[in-house]
Scaffold this active site. Structure first.
Site, PDB file in Angstrom:
ATOM      1  N   PRO A   2      37.206  40.873 -83.842  1.00 35.35           N
ATOM      2  CA  PRO A   2      36.066  41.752 -83.580  1.00 35.35           C
ATOM      3  C   PRO A   2      35.964  42.089 -82.098  1.00 35.35           C
ATOM      4  O   PRO A   2      36.276  41.275 -81.235  1.00 35.35           O
ATOM      5  CB  PRO A   2      34.871  40.926 -84.052  1.00 35.35           C
ATOM      6  CG  PRO A   2      35.327  39.503 -83.957  1.00 35.35           C
ATOM      7  CD  PRO A   2      36.788  39.537 -84.276  1.00 35.35           C
ATOM      8  N   GLU A   3      35.562  43.313 -81.816  1.00 32.64           N
ATOM      9  CA  GLU A   3      35.357  43.747 -80.437  1.00 32.64           C
ATOM     10  C   GLU A   3      33.865  43.974 -80.208  1.00 32.64           C
ATOM     11  O   GLU A   3      33.043  43.713 -81.088  1.00 32.64           O
ATOM     12  CB  GLU A   3      36.206  44.993 -80.168  1.00 32.64           C
ATOM     13  CG  GLU A   3      37.695  44.710 -80.382  1.00 32.64           C
ATOM     14  CD  GLU A   3      38.619  45.871 -80.062  1.00 32.64           C
ATOM     15  OE1 GLU A   3      38.229  46.750 -79.270  1.00 32.64           O
ATOM     16  OE2 GLU A   3      39.749  45.893 -80.592  1.00 32.64           O
ATOM     17  N   LYS A  53      32.313  38.328 -76.229  1.00 33.35           N
ATOM     18  CA  LYS A  53      32.250  37.599 -77.499  1.00 33.35           C
ATOM     19  C   LYS A  53      31.262  36.440 -77.459  1.00 33.35           C
ATOM     20  O   LYS A  53      31.194  35.650 -78.400  1.00 33.35           O
ATOM     21  CB  LYS A  53      33.648  37.118 -77.888  1.00 33.35           C
ATOM     22  CG  LYS A  53      34.600  38.276 -78.178  1.00 33.35           C
ATOM     23  CD  LYS A  53      35.958  37.812 -78.636  1.00 33.35           C
ATOM     24  CE  LYS A  53      36.851  39.022 -78.915  1.00 33.35           C
ATOM     25  NZ  LYS A  53      38.210  38.626 -79.343  1.00 33.35           N
ATOM     26  N   GLN A  70      34.769  32.162 -80.197  1.00 30.59           N
ATOM     27  CA  GLN A  70      36.196  31.876 -80.059  1.00 30.59           C
ATOM     28  C   GLN A  70      36.945  32.500 -81.239  1.00 30.59           C
ATOM     29  O   GLN A  70      36.695  33.637 -81.595  1.00 30.59           O
ATOM     30  CB  GLN A  70      36.406  30.369 -79.917  1.00 30.59           C
ATOM     31  CG  GLN A  70      35.716  29.819 -78.663  1.00 30.59           C
ATOM     32  CD  GLN A  70      35.650  28.311 -78.626  1.00 30.59           C
ATOM     33  OE1 GLN A  70      35.226  27.665 -79.583  1.00 30.59           O
ATOM     34  NE2 GLN A  70      36.048  27.748 -77.511  1.00 30.59           N
ATOM     35  N   ARG A 125      32.303  34.700 -64.918  1.00 28.90           N
ATOM     36  CA  ARG A 125      33.619  35.355 -64.939  1.00 28.90           C
ATOM     37  C   ARG A 125      33.586  36.707 -65.633  1.00 28.90           C
ATOM     38  O   ARG A 125      34.320  37.621 -65.264  1.00 28.90           O
ATOM     39  CB  ARG A 125      34.648  34.465 -65.651  1.00 28.90           C
ATOM     40  CG  ARG A 125      35.058  33.225 -64.900  1.00 28.90           C
ATOM     41  CD  ARG A 125      36.318  32.621 -65.511  1.00 28.90           C
ATOM     42  NE  ARG A 125      36.196  32.380 -66.940  1.00 28.90           N
ATOM     43  CZ  ARG A 125      35.755  31.252 -67.470  1.00 28.90           C
ATOM     44  NH1 ARG A 125      35.354  30.260 -66.687  1.00 28.90           N
ATOM     45  NH2 ARG A 125      35.690  31.102 -68.783  1.00 28.90           N
ATOM     46  N   ASN A 169      41.454  45.600 -78.287  1.00 30.47           N
ATOM     47  CA  ASN A 169      42.671  46.384 -78.442  1.00 30.47           C
ATOM     48  C   ASN A 169      42.433  47.779 -79.011  1.00 30.47           C
ATOM     49  O   ASN A 169      42.966  48.767 -78.499  1.00 30.47           O
ATOM     50  CB  ASN A 169      43.687  45.638 -79.300  1.00 30.47           C
ATOM     51  CG  ASN A 169      45.078  46.208 -79.138  1.00 30.47           C
ATOM     52  OD1 ASN A 169      45.480  46.551 -78.032  1.00 30.47           O
ATOM     53  ND2 ASN A 169      45.813  46.331 -80.234  1.00 30.47           N
ATOM     54  N   ARG A 253      49.952  42.769 -77.107  1.00 34.14           N
ATOM     55  CA  ARG A 253      49.155  43.324 -78.205  1.00 34.14           C
ATOM     56  C   ARG A 253      49.767  44.654 -78.634  1.00 34.14           C
ATOM     57  O   ARG A 253      50.339  45.384 -77.822  1.00 34.14           O
ATOM     58  CB  ARG A 253      47.704  43.558 -77.758  1.00 34.14           C
ATOM     59  CG  ARG A 253      46.992  42.322 -77.211  1.00 34.14           C
ATOM     60  CD  ARG A 253      46.664  41.318 -78.297  1.00 34.14           C
ATOM     61  NE  ARG A 253      45.711  41.868 -79.241  1.00 34.14           N
ATOM     62  CZ  ARG A 253      44.392  41.912 -79.028  1.00 34.14           C
ATOM     63  NH1 ARG A 253      43.882  41.473 -77.880  1.00 34.14           N
ATOM     64  NH2 ARG A 253      43.588  42.391 -79.956  1.00 34.14           N
TER      65      ARG A 253
END
EC number: 3.2.2.-
Length: 263
Positions: A2-3, A53, A70, A125, A169, A253
Site C-alpha cells: 500500500p502507498e 506508512k 511494516q 527522518r 512505486n 522495483r
C-alpha cells in the site's frame, strides 16, 4: 504494498469508526503499553494522522499512539465486543460504545508524549506527507532543489520517504510519465517549467488517487478520475505519443515508462 493514498483511506475508515467518541476499553499486547490502558478510558481519538506508512492516533489527553505497519501490520474496524477469527496476532484494541479498531501483527508500536513526538527517530527522518493538504507545490519545489535532493535520480528519490512520505512505486511511475521525465533525470537538470510541473504532479497525482481510485464515473469523465497510464501496461501503446510502454527494474522495483516521450 500500500502507498500513501491507500494508507490514508484506511486511516479515514478508522476515524469514521471511533473519532470523537469516548473510549470504553483499551488493550495492548505489549507489556510496556499496559500502563496506558486505564488512562485511555473516557478519552477520545481526536485525529488519526498518516506519515508515510506510520499512523499517529492522537488522543484528547495529548498522548499519541505511534504505529508502523511494516510488512504485515493491518488495522480492522469491527463492532464493539466482536473478536474476529483470524490467524493474525492482535496487538492493539481501542473500543467505543459501538465500534472498535484492531491492529494486528505490527510490532513497531509506541505511546508518545508531545515532546517525544517531536524527537521520534522515524518521524524525524520522514519527509512531509503528500496527502497533508497543508503541503504546497512551492514547498515541494524547494525540497527538490535542496542540496540533499537536487542531484538524486528520480528513480530512487521518489521512493525515498525522507524526500516525501506516502510515495511508492505506482505513484513514482505515474508521476514521471505525467510530466514526461525519464527516471534517470535529476531536479538539478530541469527547467523552471519542468520543476513546476513535477512539483504539482508530486501532490496532485497522489491526491487524485486518494480521492478517486476505484471510483466509477457514470458520465465517463475518465480524465477526472485516477487510473494507471503506464503501471502494469508494458507492451501497450503510450496514450500520449503512441510509443510502446516498457518495463525495467530501477532501485530494485519494477518500473514502467515510455522511452519515446519520457526524456
Amino acid at each position: 504494498m500500500p502507498e500513501g493514498p491507500e494508507i490514508r483511506r484506511a486511516a479515514d475508515s478508522l476515524e469514521a469508526a471511533i473519532k470523537g467518541k469516548p473510549l470504553t476499553n483499551a488493550w495492548f499486547a505489549f507489556p510496556q503499553l499496559k500502563s496506558f490502558e486505564s488512562s485511555l478510558i473516557g478519552q477520545k481519538v481526536t485525529q488519526i494522522e498518516t506519515r508515510g506508512k506510520a499512523l499517529l492516533t492522537h488522543f484528547s489527553h495529548n498522548l499519541t499512539l505511534y504505529s508502523h505497519n511494516q510488512l504485515y501490520g493491518v488495522w480492522r474496524v469491527v463492532d464493539a465486543g466482536e473478536h474476529p477469527q483470524t490467524s493474525r496476532i492482535l496487538r492493539v484494541r481501542l473500543q467505543t460504545a459501538d465500534k472498535a479498531i484492531l491492529l494486528y501483527s505490527a510490532s513497531d508500536i509506541e505511546m508518545l508524549t508531545p515532546e517525544q513526538l517531536l524527537t521520534h527517530p522515524f518521524l524525524q527522518r520522514v519527509g512531509p506527507d503528500v496527502l497533508d493538504m497543508r503541503l504546497t507545490a512551492e514547498e515541494v519545489k524547494a525540497r527538490l532543489l535542496s542540496p540533499k535532493f537536487r542531484n538524486r535520480q528520480f528513480s530512487g528519490l521518489l521512493l525515498d520517504q525522507a524526500f516525501l512520505a506516502g510515495l511508492g512505486n505506482y505513484l513514482r511511475v505515474e508521476i514521471l510519465w505525467e510530466v514526461g521525465l525519464a527516471a534517470q533525470r535529476k531536479a538539478s537538470q530541469l527547467s523552471e517549467e519542468q520543476l513546476d510541473a513535477l512539483s504539482h504532479a508530486l501532490l496532485e497525482i497522489p491526491r487524485l488517487s486518494y480521492n478517486t481510485r476505484g471510483v466509477v464515473d457514470d458520465n465517463k469523465h475518465h480524465g477526472a478520475l485516477f487510473r494507471f497510464k503506464v503501471f502494469h501496461r508494458e507492451g501497450k501503446a503510450c496514450e500520449r505519443c503512441g510509443g510502446v510502454i516498457e518495463r525495467s527494474t530501477l532501485s530494485s522495483r519494477p518500473f514502467y515508462g515510455c522511452p519515446v516521450c519520457q526524456k
